[in-house]
Design a protein around this motif. Sequence first.
Motif, PDB file in Angstrom:
ATOM      1  N   ASP A   1       6.636  10.006  -7.908  1.00  0.00           N
ATOM      2  CA  ASP A   1       5.467  10.681  -7.342  1.00  0.00           C
ATOM      3  C   ASP A   1       5.579  10.804  -5.816  1.00  0.00           C
ATOM      4  OD1 ASP A   1       2.822  11.737  -7.247  1.00  0.00           O
ATOM      5  OD2 ASP A   1       2.079   9.753  -6.677  1.00  0.00           O
ATOM      6  N   HIS A   2       6.757  11.146  -5.350  1.00  0.00           N
ATOM      7  CA  HIS A   2       6.922  11.431  -3.922  1.00  0.00           C
ATOM      8  C   HIS A   2       7.949  12.546  -3.774  1.00  0.00           C
ATOM      9  CE1 HIS A   2      10.661   9.234  -4.210  1.00  0.00           C
ATOM     10  NE2 HIS A   2      10.017   8.166  -4.640  1.00  0.00           N
ATOM     11  N   ALA A   3       8.158  12.979  -2.540  1.00  0.00           N
ATOM     12  CA  ALA A   3       8.915  14.214  -2.333  1.00  0.00           C
ATOM     13  C   ALA A   3      10.431  14.021  -2.260  1.00  0.00           C
ATOM     14  CB  ALA A   3       8.433  14.868  -1.036  1.00  0.00           C
TER      15      ALA A   3
ATOM     16  N   ASN B   1       9.228  -1.432   1.109  1.00  0.00           N
ATOM     17  CA  ASN B   1       7.773  -1.356   1.248  1.00  0.00           C
ATOM     18  C   ASN B   1       7.202  -0.122   0.557  1.00  0.00           C
ATOM     19  OD1 ASN B   1       8.121  -3.385   3.534  1.00  0.00           O
ATOM     20  ND2 ASN B   1       9.269  -1.612   4.283  1.00  0.00           N
ATOM     21  N   GLY B   2       5.882  -0.142   0.379  1.00  0.00           N
ATOM     22  CA  GLY B   2       5.196   1.062  -0.052  1.00  0.00           C
ATOM     23  C   GLY B   2       5.203   2.114   1.058  1.00  0.00           C
ATOM     24  N   LEU B   3       4.867   3.343   0.677  1.00  0.00           N
ATOM     25  CA  LEU B   3       4.779   4.442   1.664  1.00  0.00           C
ATOM     26  C   LEU B   3       3.342   4.429   2.200  1.00  0.00           C
ATOM     27  CD1 LEU B   3       6.574   7.167  -0.521  1.00  0.00           C
ATOM     28  CD2 LEU B   3       7.613   5.489   1.042  1.00  0.00           C
ATOM     29  N   HIS B   4       3.124   3.603   3.210  1.00  0.00           N
ATOM     30  CA  HIS B   4       1.747   3.391   3.683  1.00  0.00           C
ATOM     31  C   HIS B   4       1.188   4.675   4.303  1.00  0.00           C
ATOM     32  CE1 HIS B   4      -1.716   1.702   5.636  1.00  0.00           C
ATOM     33  NE2 HIS B   4      -1.481   0.535   5.070  1.00  0.00           N
TER      34      HIS B   4
ATOM     35  N   VAL C   1       0.858  -1.185   0.000  1.00  0.00           N
ATOM     36  CA  VAL C   1       0.000   0.000   0.000  1.00  0.00           C
ATOM     37  C   VAL C   1       0.899   1.241   0.000  1.00  0.00           C
ATOM     38  CG1 VAL C   1      -1.743   1.299   1.275  1.00  0.00           C
ATOM     39  CG2 VAL C   1      -1.844  -1.209   1.178  1.00  0.00           C
ATOM     40  N   CYS C   2       0.629   2.149  -0.912  1.00  0.00           N
ATOM     41  CA  CYS C   2       1.537   3.285  -1.068  1.00  0.00           C
ATOM     42  C   CYS C   2       0.750   4.556  -1.381  1.00  0.00           C
ATOM     43  CB  CYS C   2       2.540   3.010  -2.190  1.00  0.00           C
ATOM     44  SG  CYS C   2       3.839   4.260  -2.264  1.00  0.00           S
ATOM     45  N   ALA C   3       1.177   5.628  -0.736  1.00  0.00           N
ATOM     46  CA  ALA C   3       0.538   6.925  -0.978  1.00  0.00           C
ATOM     47  C   ALA C   3       0.953   7.507  -2.320  1.00  0.00           C
ATOM     48  CB  ALA C   3       0.928   7.888   0.149  1.00  0.00           C
ATOM     49  N   ALA C   4       2.057   7.014  -2.876  1.00  0.00           N
ATOM     50  CA  ALA C   4       2.556   7.541  -4.152  1.00  0.00           C
ATOM     51  C   ALA C   4       2.120   6.646  -5.306  1.00  0.00           C
ATOM     52  CB  ALA C   4       4.081   7.630  -4.105  1.00  0.00           C
ATOM     53  N   SER C   5       2.262   7.165  -6.516  1.00  0.00           N
ATOM     54  CA  SER C   5       1.953   6.397  -7.730  1.00  0.00           C
ATOM     55  C   SER C   5       3.045   6.670  -8.749  1.00  0.00           C
ATOM     56  CB  SER C   5       0.596   6.817  -8.306  1.00  0.00           C
ATOM     57  OG  SER C   5      -0.433   6.572  -7.377  1.00  0.00           O
ATOM     58  N   CYS C   6       4.233   6.157  -8.505  1.00  0.00           N
ATOM     59  CA  CYS C   6       5.348   6.401  -9.422  1.00  0.00           C
ATOM     60  C   CYS C   6       5.060   5.724 -10.767  1.00  0.00           C
ATOM     61  CB  CYS C   6       6.645   5.872  -8.826  1.00  0.00           C
ATOM     62  SG  CYS C   6       7.065   6.665  -7.255  1.00  0.00           S
ATOM     63  N   ALA C   7       5.429   6.398 -11.841  1.00  0.00           N
ATOM     64  CA  ALA C   7       5.007   5.952 -13.177  1.00  0.00           C
ATOM     65  C   ALA C   7       5.568   4.584 -13.552  1.00  0.00           C
ATOM     66  CB  ALA C   7       5.445   6.990 -14.217  1.00  0.00           C
ATOM     67  N   TYR C   8       6.736   4.221 -13.014  1.00  0.00           N
ATOM     68  CA  TYR C   8       7.404   2.969 -13.397  1.00  0.00           C
ATOM     69  C   TYR C   8       7.028   1.812 -12.481  1.00  0.00           C
ATOM     70  CZ  TYR C   8       9.997   4.687  -9.465  1.00  0.00           C
ATOM     71  OH  TYR C   8      10.301   5.169  -8.222  1.00  0.00           O
ATOM     72  N   CYS C   9       6.185   2.065 -11.473  1.00  0.00           N
ATOM     73  CA  CYS C   9       5.984   1.084 -10.400  1.00  0.00           C
ATOM     74  C   CYS C   9       4.809   0.160 -10.712  1.00  0.00           C
ATOM     75  CB  CYS C   9       5.737   1.803  -9.082  1.00  0.00           C
ATOM     76  SG  CYS C   9       5.518   0.668  -7.701  1.00  0.00           S
ATOM     77  N   SER C  10       5.039  -1.128 -10.603  1.00  0.00           N
ATOM     78  CA  SER C  10       3.962  -2.098 -10.796  1.00  0.00           C
ATOM     79  C   SER C  10       3.617  -2.787  -9.479  1.00  0.00           C
ATOM     80  CB  SER C  10       4.380  -3.138 -11.837  1.00  0.00           C
ATOM     81  OG  SER C  10       5.667  -3.626 -11.553  1.00  0.00           O
ATOM     82  N   PHE C  11       4.166  -2.286  -8.403  1.00  0.00           N
ATOM     83  CA  PHE C  11       4.043  -2.932  -7.087  1.00  0.00           C
ATOM     84  C   PHE C  11       2.955  -2.300  -6.230  1.00  0.00           C
ATOM     85  CE2 PHE C  11       5.684  -2.635  -2.628  1.00  0.00           C
ATOM     86  CZ  PHE C  11       5.500  -3.960  -2.268  1.00  0.00           C
ATOM     87  N   GLN C  12       2.848  -0.984  -6.278  1.00  0.00           N
ATOM     88  CA  GLN C  12       1.991  -0.294  -5.312  1.00  0.00           C
ATOM     89  C   GLN C  12       0.500  -0.525  -5.555  1.00  0.00           C
ATOM     90  OE1 GLN C  12      -0.138   2.529  -5.832  1.00  0.00           O
ATOM     91  NE2 GLN C  12       0.259   2.770  -8.025  1.00  0.00           N
ATOM     92  N   ARG C  13      -0.249  -0.548  -4.467  1.00  0.00           N
ATOM     93  CA  ARG C  13      -1.710  -0.610  -4.525  1.00  0.00           C
ATOM     94  C   ARG C  13      -2.256   0.474  -3.594  1.00  0.00           C
ATOM     95  NH1 ARG C  13      -0.077  -3.538  -7.842  1.00  0.00           N
ATOM     96  NH2 ARG C  13      -0.661  -5.681  -8.349  1.00  0.00           N
TER      97      ARG C  13
END
Length: 377
Positions: free
Chosen positions: A190-192, A111-114, A65-77
């Motif tokens: 898509d994160h800081a 991990n994702g940035l929960h 679970v991640c607050a970001a949505s990086c364009a190359y990432c296929s992992f985050q939900r």
Amino acid sequence: MDAARTRELEEKVAAGERLTYADGVDLYASDDLAWLGGLAHSVRTAKNGDRVFFNVNRHLNLTNVCAASCAYCSFQRKPGQKDAYTMRVEEAVTLAKAMEPAGITELHIVNGLHPTLPWRYYPRVLRELKAALPGVALKAFTATEVHWFEEISGLSADEILDELIDAGLESLTGGGAEIFDWDVRKQIVDHATGWEDWSRIHRLAHAKGLRTPATMLYGHIEEPRHRVDHVLRLRELQDETGGFTAFIPLRFHNDNNRLSHLEMATPAEALKTFAVSRLLLDNVDHVKCFWVMHGLSTAQLALSFGADDLDGSVVEYKITHDADGYGTPDTMTRDDLLELIRDAGFRPVERNTRYETLREYDGPDPARRDQPQPVWA
Ligand code: SF4
């Protein structure tokens, strides 16, 4: 490249002279792959002889679970999405304990940035894992995650690292680096966390006695000059701290993410990237080919293009494997790795997280040629 420039670069490499940004750009512009490989192999051999390092590790992703949505990432939900998961501390420990019989020496945790998990969760997981597996090194969290912990906890990275180290952290992971150039980075991340925070956190980790790897995600929208810039920023930081153990080029995978329309880097481009990185990064001992992201065939060849480390026997590498339609296996046993290394003509050395030698193995056995050789994926 004309003959004079070719000779100039050969002489610089032979003399151990530091290469410049312009040298790096010109090396990438060369189409002579065998020449580049030969230069990089001479440097790799001078540093590490015929040794190829590996470790026996497992990857653990506590949450996707991640607050970001990086364009190359296929992992985050996103929270509530199908396949989204977050492990309870007990679940993480049970999973890690199940990996123990394989003789692992390292757990690699990213991990994702929960968005809602409290900061206290993370040191608690480390403490429980360390108590359950006291002999296993915990290599955990990217600099991006540590920067996120600053945001959710109100603590400084200094305080966060102290607490994580107290809980058993032995090394940060090298991720979150992607490409440091801001013009590229702002289009895919898509994160800081930019270069300033990434380098600040690794500098701090090194000052506290941790040694860390560093990665680079290549083969998407960046150009070779951005790879050169990325490596030279790391070289400068390494001059300052000496804390980087290894450099790890990671090949972008184009499945199941917002950059799926891009072609992936070819094996030739991958080998060139390993070679130029090895030549530029004169102050980092090891260049690692993470076989999960390159496939076994390219990984074997990379060993003659500057790489001297094949990472470990990974299980469930989700960040790429959620994107991998290329048949790369999920895991390699210790024997698989030994065979892969020897078949490429090198001598395997099992290492720990700090690159201390745990066991040296015999090199290639000429008799193996009597048998048909396997075709690696
Ligand atoms: S790369 Fe990391 S920070 Fe970016 S979306 Fe994926 S899990 Fe989140």
